[in-house]
Design a protein around this motif. Structure first.
Motif, mmCIF file in Angstrom:
data_model
loop_
_atom_site.group_PDB
_atom_site.id
_atom_site.type_symbol
_atom_site.label_atom_id
_atom_site.label_comp_id
_atom_site.label_asym_id
_atom_site.label_seq_id
_atom_site.Cartn_x
_atom_site.Cartn_y
_atom_site.Cartn_z
ATOM 1 N N SER B 44 -1.350 4.472 8.654
ATOM 2 C CA SER B 44 -0.269 5.143 9.686
ATOM 3 C C SER B 44 -0.941 5.121 10.877
ATOM 4 O O SER B 44 -0.486 5.044 12.000
ATOM 5 N N ASP B 159 6.532 2.191 9.338
ATOM 6 C CA ASP B 159 5.667 3.117 8.462
ATOM 7 C C ASP B 159 6.199 3.672 7.161
ATOM 8 O O ASP B 159 7.121 4.467 7.168
ATOM 9 N N GLU B 160 6.197 3.044 6.310
ATOM 10 C CA GLU B 160 6.468 3.435 4.672
ATOM 11 C C GLU B 160 8.042 3.483 4.742
ATOM 12 O O GLU B 160 8.579 4.599 4.544
HETATM 13 MG MG LIG Z 1 0.988 7.286 6.265
#
Ligand SMILES: [Mg+2]
Ligand SMILES: Nc1ncnc2c1ncn2[C@@H]1O[C@H](COP(=O)(O)OP(=O)(O)OP(=O)(O)O)[C@@H](O)[C@H]1O
Lengths: 290, 374
Positions: B44, B159-160
């Motif tokens: 991240s 991000d995910e």
């Molecule tokens: Mg993360």
């Protein structure tokens, strides 16, 4: 079998809330009913004479009552408006900063909230005392003619508004900061990536998202300012020439100075009705929750 | 051109924690790059540095032909999709997608056209006037992807985005995102995508290339197949692939002509070409890595083969098309993966022989954990 068991279970529940219910009945419901009843009587020490709505009629013919009502409305509008606006402003400026800084701001704004209203009023009384107060001294040093902040009809209301606002605003700031910290950070980041300016992030995202808090702050402050009394009693006594008299102060005078309990009760009933009316949105929001 | 280049990019958080240790990464124009690694490895952080949401404390980041170190996020030509969707709760899906564009002074009908087009692509047209709380997680994430598409960014950052969804939806959405990438590329828009995930299956299935991170350092950047077959080090080897690679500590040894290792006193010979590469390691401790599919049970009536080990069956996971056999040797646990043989007795405790396909093994330096047979 099952039924009697259920009743028993419920009885236990009721037994647990009984003390609270009894206190509520004695100290809330009974006084309200008694207040409504008294407002229909003329009371002279021990004798009570039923007069119907005369107390209310008298009220609206009393210029001091009308003035007190207007003053109260002015106080409510300005103090609540200022509190919400300034609360939003300070909270949105600091909520996303370093945690230590935020707690400092929180603390410093909360101290006046924790100190009793009486003490705060006395502090302001010292500060504003025309003879030896700090603020009149400073204004004089700055070249202005001596100002009697609390004795001047034209400025007493703004001064009261400012003082009450200053004492109250901490609570609004705390509530707003709490609400804002609760908003997920990625909303602001999404907006930042999209090129939304800081100003518009506050206006279009932050403020709409703390709307429940705004409603709450508005209503509790309206109710609080409707009952504004201590500051008036300690700083101006409603003067000069009733320029700072409020409903609560008027009620107090009638009840305890002029001994017109019936009239005072009528004022109380009117204030109760207004408060109830204003609470409707809040109550509705609260009940909608579940 | 929308390449993304990280040059010795470094991130030290204000509390002094060094999250990213000077990484070099070159994401090509139009590439689907996946950043993968265990939790806390700074995926991240790296993505947010590219987005501009975190300052870079060292090195440079280039997007296209600009060094963007000092360029604010809004001017980097990026769009970001967040794990928790980050939709504005008080706006409808349509308003959510239009919001950012309004501030870029995009004309109203242009905004409308772009939203309609994106909605069609993502099949969210009926959702446009719903608010986020009236949608499911998958629908919300589609809106969030739509919000990214309408900006026509040079680089998409994810991000995910799928980790809050249930397993099934995750699979279908990951296919959709991959398709979106292909489609955008076909349309000629720059569609560089950088996608963060901790799920190695997502990484393997989506990435053109995958960048494996650990503790803020790049372990390897390569295509999915290369990562799988040619892991540069022990970390990548054990991170990629499920079930994970068997890794055992052992010692390289040599008799007259053949190099071998010993697993619980059973001798396993290395292939000739591999043996040459590890000649300097004779007598040293190494890690031997073997993927589960390269270990196969040998049926009891098979004649004795070379390179077998004997273990005790612990657990068997039946998948139908394959079975995963966990077996123990001297307190260590190993995994074999094979097509089911229903005639075999696989009850717990059964002693079985397993053949190791040494042609596919990996050997890692004991100190540096680098793969020494590449
Ligand atoms: Mg993360
Ligand atoms: N604001 C911060 N201050 C200090 N350290 C931080 C901060 N944010 C993250 N870290 C640390 O930096 C490291 C990398 O964090 P990051 O969020 O990038 O990990 P990640 O790979 O995205 O993990 P996950 O898969 O859990 O999302 C972690 O060790 C984390 O504790």
């Amino acid at each position: 079998m099952i039924k009697s068991k259920d009743i028993k279970k419920n009885l236990t529940g009721y037994a647990f809330i009984m003390p609270q219910v009894i206190l509520f009945l004695i100290f809330m419901v009974y006084p309200i009913i008694e207040g409504i009843r008294l407002s229909l009587y003329k009371i002279n020490y021990k004798t009570e004479t039923f007069v119907g709505l005369k107390n209310y009629r008298d009220l609206f013919n009393d210029p001091v009552f009308v003035k007190s009502t207007l003053n109260t409305i002015i106080f409510v509008v300005f103090i609540v408006g200022l509190t919400v606006a300034f609360g939003l402003f300070v909270a949105s400026a600091v909520f996303d900063k370093d945690a230590r800084y935020v707690s400092f701001i929180r603390g410093s704004y909360y101290i006046p909230v924790m100190v009793s209203m009486v003490v705060m009023s006395m502090v302001w009384n010292f500060l504003l005392n025309p003879a030896n107060g700090l603020i009149p001294y400073l204004t004089q040093q700055a070249g202005f003619s001596s100002v009697n902040f609390l004795g001047n009809k034209a400025i007493v209301k703004p001064v009261i508004i400012f003082i009450t606002f200053a004492i109250n605003v901490g609570q609004a700031i705390i509530l707003y900061i709490a609400a804002m910290i609760g908003i997920p950070n990625d909303l602001f980041e999404a907006a930042e990536v999209e090129g939304v300016s800081k100003f518009h992030i506050i206006r279009k995202i932050l403020i709409p998202l703390v709307k429940p808090t705004t409603i709450y702050i508005t209503i509790i402050n309206i109710i609080a300012v409707l009952k504004i009394f201590v500051v008036i009693q300690l700083l101006t006594g409603g003067g000069p020439n009733n320029a700072s008299s409020t409903l609560m102060y008027y009620l107090y005078n009638n009840a305890f100075k002029y001994n017109r309990l019936g009239v005072a009760s009528a004022v109380g009933v009117i204030m109760f009705a207004i408060t109830l009316l204003l609470s409707v949105p809040q109550l509705r929001a609260m009940f909608k929750e579940d | 051109m929308a390449e993304v280049v990280l040059k010795k990019a470094e991130k030290v958080y204000p509390n002094g924690f060094k999250a990213v240790h000077g990484i070099d990464l070159h994401v090509k124009d139009g590439e689907f790059m996946v950043l993968v690694g265990p939790s806390g490895c700074a995926k991240s952080t790296t993505l947010r540095m590219i987005a501009g949401l975190e300052d870079i404390t060292g090195g440079e980041i280039w997007i296209g032909d600009r060094c963007v170190n000092d360029i604010p996020p809004k001017d980097r030509g990026i769009a970001m999709v967040f794990q928790n969707y980050a939709l504005y709760p008080h706006m409808t899906a349509y308003e959510n997608m239009a919001f950012g564009l309004k501030f870029k002074k995009t004309p109203k009908d242009e905004i409308d056209a772009r939203i309609k087009e994106a909605a069609k692509k993502l099949e969210i047209t009926e959702l446009l006037d719903r608010k986020p709380k009236e949608m499911s997680g998958g629908q919300r994430q589609r809106i969030a992807v739509g919000r990214a598409i309408v900006r026509k960014p040079d680089v998409f950052l994810f991000d995910e985005p799928l980790s809050n969804l249930d397993a099934k939806l995750r699979v279908s959405l990951r296919v959709e995102i991959k398709e979106l990438h292909t489609q955008l590329k076909k349309e000629g828009s720059t569609a560089t995508m950088i996608y963060v995930t901790h799920d190695q299956v997502e990484a393997m299935t989506m990435g053109d290339r995958i960048c494996v991170l650990d503790y803020g350092r790049i372990m390897q950047v390569d295509t999915p197949l290369n990562l799988y077959h040619k892991p540069k080090n022990k970390f990548v080897a054990s991170f990629i692939g499920a079930p994970t690679m068997n890794i055992m500590e052992t010692e390289l040894d040599k008799d007259e002509d053949k190099t071998f290792v010993k697993i619980n006193d059973e001798v396993i010979y290395l292939e000739e070409d591999m043996a040459q590469k590890v000649d300097s390691y004779i007598g040293k401790r190494v890690y031997l890595g073997i993927r589960p599919e390269d270990i196969n049970m040998v049926s009891s009536d098979d004649p004795v083969m070379e390179n077998t080990i004997t273990g005790e069956v612990l657990v068997v996971e039946q998948m139908g098309n394959e079975e995963i056999v966990y077996f123990g040797i001297d307190g260590n646990r190993y995994i074999a993966r094979q097509t089911p043989d229903l005639n075999e007795d696989l009850s717990t405790g059964a002693k079985k022989r397993f053949h190791i396909n040494m042609r596919k093994c990996h050997i890692f330096d004991f100190e540096t954990e680098e793969n020494i047979i590449l």
